[in-house]
Design a protein around this motif. Structure first.
Motif, mmCIF file in Angstrom:
data_model
loop_
_atom_site.group_PDB
_atom_site.id
_atom_site.type_symbol
_atom_site.label_atom_id
_atom_site.label_comp_id
_atom_site.label_asym_id
_atom_site.label_seq_id
_atom_site.Cartn_x
_atom_site.Cartn_y
_atom_site.Cartn_z
ATOM 1 N N CYS A 25 -25.714 37.297 -6.499
ATOM 2 C CA CYS A 25 -25.015 38.452 -7.073
ATOM 3 C C CYS A 25 -25.218 39.681 -6.197
ATOM 4 O O CYS A 25 -26.325 39.949 -5.728
ATOM 5 C CB CYS A 25 -25.514 38.728 -8.487
ATOM 6 S SG CYS A 25 -25.096 37.425 -9.662
ATOM 7 N N THR A 26 -24.160 40.438 -6.003
ATOM 8 C CA THR A 26 -24.231 41.615 -5.132
ATOM 9 C C THR A 26 -24.773 42.836 -5.856
ATOM 10 O O THR A 26 -25.313 43.741 -5.229
ATOM 11 C CB THR A 26 -22.823 41.953 -4.606
ATOM 12 O OG1 THR A 26 -21.986 42.307 -5.720
ATOM 13 C CG2 THR A 26 -22.237 40.754 -3.875
ATOM 14 N N GLY A 27 -24.571 42.879 -7.158
ATOM 15 C CA GLY A 27 -24.994 44.053 -7.917
ATOM 16 C C GLY A 27 -23.952 45.141 -7.965
ATOM 17 O O GLY A 27 -24.174 46.205 -8.546
ATOM 18 N N TYR A 28 -22.783 44.902 -7.325
ATOM 19 C CA TYR A 28 -21.717 45.913 -7.316
ATOM 20 C C TYR A 28 -20.604 45.595 -8.319
ATOM 21 O O TYR A 28 -19.661 46.366 -8.452
ATOM 22 C CB TYR A 28 -21.089 46.008 -5.910
ATOM 23 C CG TYR A 28 -22.048 46.480 -4.850
ATOM 24 C CD1 TYR A 28 -22.452 47.815 -4.790
ATOM 25 C CD2 TYR A 28 -22.555 45.600 -3.907
ATOM 26 C CE1 TYR A 28 -23.337 48.242 -3.815
ATOM 27 C CE2 TYR A 28 -23.431 46.021 -2.928
ATOM 28 C CZ TYR A 28 -23.822 47.342 -2.883
ATOM 29 O OH TYR A 28 -24.698 47.756 -1.913
ATOM 30 N N ALA A 29 -20.696 44.461 -8.983
ATOM 31 C CA ALA A 29 -19.607 44.019 -9.858
ATOM 32 C C ALA A 29 -19.428 44.970 -11.034
ATOM 33 O O ALA A 29 -20.401 45.379 -11.675
ATOM 34 C CB ALA A 29 -19.865 42.603 -10.347
ATOM 35 N N GLN A 30 -18.170 45.314 -11.314
ATOM 36 C CA GLN A 30 -17.814 46.154 -12.460
ATOM 37 C C GLN A 30 -16.775 45.413 -13.289
ATOM 38 O O GLN A 30 -15.707 45.066 -12.784
ATOM 39 C CB GLN A 30 -17.260 47.512 -12.002
ATOM 40 C CG GLN A 30 -18.289 48.364 -11.267
ATOM 41 C CD GLN A 30 -17.738 49.728 -10.891
ATOM 42 O OE1 GLN A 30 -16.531 49.954 -10.916
ATOM 43 N NE2 GLN A 30 -18.632 50.640 -10.539
ATOM 44 N N GLU A 77 -14.263 43.622 -10.720
ATOM 45 C CA GLU A 77 -14.124 44.147 -9.360
ATOM 46 C C GLU A 77 -15.488 44.131 -8.699
ATOM 47 O O GLU A 77 -16.471 44.563 -9.285
ATOM 48 C CB GLU A 77 -13.560 45.563 -9.401
ATOM 49 C CG GLU A 77 -13.379 46.193 -8.021
ATOM 50 C CD GLU A 77 -12.775 47.592 -8.091
ATOM 51 O OE1 GLU A 77 -12.937 48.350 -7.119
ATOM 52 O OE2 GLU A 77 -12.148 47.900 -9.125
ATOM 53 N N ASP A 78 -15.563 43.611 -7.446
ATOM 54 C CA ASP A 78 -16.842 43.462 -6.755
ATOM 55 C C ASP A 78 -16.677 43.839 -5.285
ATOM 56 O O ASP A 78 -15.544 43.869 -4.754
ATOM 57 C CB ASP A 78 -17.320 42.010 -6.888
ATOM 58 C CG ASP A 78 -18.788 41.845 -6.490
ATOM 59 O OD1 ASP A 78 -19.503 42.861 -6.430
ATOM 60 O OD2 ASP A 78 -19.216 40.699 -6.266
ATOM 61 N N ILE A 79 -17.792 44.145 -4.660
ATOM 62 C CA ILE A 79 -17.810 44.406 -3.213
ATOM 63 C C ILE A 79 -18.624 43.310 -2.555
ATOM 64 O O ILE A 79 -19.815 43.140 -2.851
ATOM 65 C CB ILE A 79 -18.426 45.779 -2.876
ATOM 66 C CG1 ILE A 79 -17.660 46.904 -3.580
ATOM 67 C CG2 ILE A 79 -18.458 45.993 -1.362
ATOM 68 C CD1 ILE A 79 -16.230 47.045 -3.127
ATOM 69 N N GLN A 80 -17.981 42.541 -1.652
ATOM 70 C CA GLN A 80 -18.654 41.445 -0.958
ATOM 71 C C GLN A 80 -18.320 41.518 0.529
ATOM 72 O O GLN A 80 -17.136 41.507 0.905
ATOM 73 C CB GLN A 80 -18.211 40.081 -1.515
ATOM 74 C CG GLN A 80 -18.510 39.887 -3.001
ATOM 75 C CD GLN A 80 -18.005 38.544 -3.507
ATOM 76 O OE1 GLN A 80 -17.897 37.573 -2.753
ATOM 77 N NE2 GLN A 80 -17.699 38.482 -4.813
ATOM 78 N N ASP A 118 -18.337 43.924 2.572
ATOM 79 C CA ASP A 118 -17.493 45.094 2.834
ATOM 80 C C ASP A 118 -16.039 44.898 2.428
ATOM 81 O O ASP A 118 -15.151 45.658 2.855
ATOM 82 C CB ASP A 118 -17.555 45.491 4.322
ATOM 83 C CG ASP A 118 -18.947 45.931 4.725
ATOM 84 O OD1 ASP A 118 -19.636 46.519 3.868
ATOM 85 O OD2 ASP A 118 -19.344 45.684 5.875
ATOM 86 N N LYS A 164 -13.297 44.389 -0.897
ATOM 87 C CA LYS A 164 -13.136 44.531 -2.345
ATOM 88 C C LYS A 164 -12.557 43.242 -2.903
ATOM 89 O O LYS A 164 -11.462 42.833 -2.516
ATOM 90 C CB LYS A 164 -12.238 45.723 -2.673
ATOM 91 C CG LYS A 164 -12.081 45.941 -4.183
ATOM 92 C CD LYS A 164 -11.421 47.259 -4.506
ATOM 93 C CE LYS A 164 -9.941 47.233 -4.141
ATOM 94 N NZ LYS A 164 -9.253 48.462 -4.603
#
Length: 686
Positions: free
Chosen positions: A415-420, A428-431, A433, A435
């Motif tokens: 998990c990236t920790g950026y998921a909303q 929505e996630d950032i992986q 760099d 989206k």
């Protein structure tokens, strides 16, 4: 009140203490400073652990004195003064608590039914009827003991659930078994659960096999087999072999602790009819005093007036609702139905429309990815990995299905920790760099993604499945098709609901209309009652729309994305489980583990509770009226009136205990014995 709960092995802890969590003997907290407890009649008598024995001794001595007074009055004892002295002694021993509470209530600006009894006793003494006054006081005291015993039976199921968690657990340190308080057990500790022990914390089995009784959590009557990697839950009883478990939650966060807290809070909540009863009591007491004065003026008999005051005490009426609600809360909890307050039981008889979420409610929620379509230069594994990484922090059934499929395909997820998460639409996630968007078509359109390419990539033969799109930056890289299964009991449940007179059944879902209508058709919901493409906010708005049309709405969901609708509805019910306790926080009623099959049972229980409450009120008012008429005509004496008053109260309590019947688990069941006998338990090593 609460005398018998202390007599029956709970010294220092009243039932109210247990329900409030302030008991020093059953909860790891400081000793309670509460040494009083509320009487069912509205009076507060100081029956703590230090006064129980003296009180019983005083009551016994007072009873003997009353016998002497009666014998003297009827001529069996020639010396009249002995009878008078005995009556006065009995009054000093028993009348004091009644008089004290009446005075305390008046000084505090509160009225309670002790006023009527106090006036009757004082009036009897004033006219020299010491024996009559002593009879009234002793009968009221003994009746209160019996009343408390019957009332505490209704609370006993709740108390048994609340206090079920053990105070100590056995952890393994350096090869030795050490007994420690449950609140000191930390996540990751290794805990030994022996045969007959109650599991102290949630955890996962690392060694051993056994059968556990989880009826306190689910209402299921048969034991559940546990082996290595099985999850176990606090409050369960180990019926057979020894288990070694690794703690996954501390005691305060465990499943059973959260359930017990909800039940404790429910037991403390006052039913909605209580404010009416309070207002009624404030008016009732002055009216009865006026009535007694009228009886005295018309008949010239102070004895009749005193008897009217005694029989007019509305203890039975005050107990009509709380006794029924408490009995139901305990019984329902033992059946795996958690009810957060008595007011939700009374709504059941007024429900006109049943509204249900689809995923996890009508369907099982055990979803699976049935097809993965990759676009462009991306592979199926790429699509799965992007989607699973974004979904790994979500508790939604679709997210769990995607993550599970990725793991089954040998993919490593971090998990990236950026998921909303956007509830009901996607994530929505950032992986790396980039989206990453994972969700349905409405989600992509809201993010400005051109969905025209989707039409050429989507498959037409995937009807009955949910379509999940995966987008990297602004480009579609894949489509996932996720399928679900209808709960096998859905059709039968809806048939029973209609038999109960609730003919309007509607389904709401964020899924597409084709899938939604197929699901609805399979379980007997008409296409016009199926509503698709709905956000959580849309579901709330739809419930509000129904309410404005005069409907009383029962909304049923799984607690994941249904919070607004559950809160808006007149009756919010969640499908909960031991694994997923989100529902515990978001609804009024939780159907634990049994799913929809418990829904008709709950509605029937709620309606039965309302019927018992109405019956209790009719019994209380009817008996009170008959006793008042009999007292006014001089057909009964003050002592007989006191007995009649207590009989009315106990009849109401016994009527309420009918709601508490629950056979629970039967360990002598031959199927249970066979399962335990055939269990190949290899034992464990320390």
């Amino acid at each position: 009140m609460k005398i018998f709960e202390k007599i029956l092995g709970r010294p220092g802890c009243s039932s109210d203490d247990c329900l409030s969590g302030s008991c020093c003997n059953h909860h790891e907290s400081e000793p309670s400073n509460h040494n009083t407890c509320d009487s069912a009649c509205g009076c507060t008598h100081e029956f703590d652990s230090q006064t129980i024995r003296p009180l019983l001794i005083r009551t016994f001595i007072a009873g003997i004195c009353v016998c002497f007074a009666i014998l003297s009055e009827v001529g069996f004892i020639a010396i009249w003064e002995i009878g008078t002295a005995a009556a006065i002694i009995a009054l000093l021993l028993t009348a004091y608590p009644i008089l004290k509470e009446a005075v305390t209530g008046l000084l505090g600006g509160e009225r309670n039914v002790c006023e009527l009894a106090s006036i009757a006793i004082v009036a009897a003494v004033a006219i020299g009827e010491f024996t009559a006054a002593a009879e009234v006081a002793i009968i009221l005291t003994i009746g209160e003991l019996a009343e408390d015993y019957a009332y505490s039976r209704s609370k006993r199921d709740i108390e048994g659930i609340v206090t079920r968690n053990p105070r100590f657990g056995h952890i393994i340190k350096s090869g030795e078994v050490v007994e420690v308080p449950v609140h000191e057990i930390a996540i990751g500790d290794v805990v030994m659960v022996r045969s007959g022990d109650i599991v102290p914390v949630d955890g996962v089995v690392t060694e051993g096999t056994s059968f556990l009784d989880e009826s306190c959590l689910t209402g299921e009557s048969l034991p559940v087999a546990k082996e290595k990697e099985s999850l176990v839950y606090s409050g369960s009883t180990n019926l057979d072999g020894t288990l070694i478990i690794k703690t996954t939650k501390v005691a305060g966060d465990s499943t059973y602790s959260r359930i017990a807290e909800l039940i404790r809070q429910a037991g403390q909540r006052r039913p909605p009819s209580h404010p009416f009863i309070d207002r009624f009591a404030r008016v009732y007491s002055p009216l009865m005093i006026i009535l007694a004065i009228i009886v005295f003026v018309l008949t010239g008999s102070i004895i009749r007036a005193i008897t009217v005051l005694i029989v007019a005490c509305p203890c039975a009426l005050l107990l009509a609702t709380p006794s029924a609600v408490l009995a139901t809360l305990g019984s329902a909890a033992k059946s795996g139905i958690l009810i957060k307050g008595g007011e939700f039981l009374e709504v059941c008889r007024n429900v006109t429309v049943l509204v249900l979420d689809k995923t996890g409610t009508i369907t099982s929620g055990n979803m699976a990815v049935s097809e993965v379509i990759a676009c462009g230069s991306y592979s199926r594994d790429d699509v799965l990995l992007f989607a699973a990484t974004a979904e790994c922090s979500s508790s939604h059934p679709i997210a769990k299905a995607v993550v599970s499929t990725a793991i089954d395909n040998g993919l490593s997820i971090a998990c990236t920790g950026y998921a909303q998460q956007v509830a009901g639409l996607g994530i929505e996630d950032i992986q790396q760099d980039h989206k990453i968007l994972v969700g349905n078509r409405r989600f992509m359109e809201s993010k400005g993604i051109d969905t025209s390419l989707i039409l050429s990539k989507a498959r037409d033969d995937m009807s009955g499945t949910s379509e999940i799109l995966v987008v990297c930056d602004t480009f579609l890289i894949g489509i996932l098709y996720v399928s679900d299964t209808i709960r096998p009991e859905s059709s039968a449940v809806f048939a029973k609901i209609r038999q109960l007179g609730i003919n309007k059944i509607e389904m709401l879902t964020g899924d597409n209309q084709v899938v939604a209508e197929q699901i609805g058709q399979q379980c007997g919901i008409e296409p016009g009652s199926v509503h698709s493409g709905m956000y959580p906010g849309d579901k709330e708005a739809y419930v509000s729309k129904l309410q404005k049309r005069g409907e009383v709405v029962c909304f049923v969901g799984d607690g994941t994305n249904d919070g607004p609708a559950l809160a808006r509805s007149d009756l919010g019910i969640s499908i909960g489980s031991r694994e997923d306790t989100i529902a515990l926080e978001t609804s009024s009623v939780i159907l634990m583990q049994r799913g929809l099959s418990a829904l008709p049972e709950f509605i029937q229980l709620g309606r039965r509770t309302s019927s018992i409450i109405i019956m209790n009120i009719c019994i209380a008012l009817g008996l009170n009226l008959l006793l008042i008429i009999a007292a006014g005509y001089g057909l009964i004496s003050p002592a007989v009136g006191a007995i009649g008053h207590q009989v009315a109260t106990i009849v109401v309590l016994l009527n309420s205990t009918r709601l508490a019947y629950n056979p629970g688990i039967k360990l002598d069941n031959p199927d249970v014995r066979a399962k335990i006998r055939n269990n190949p338990n290899p034992g464990v090593s320390v």
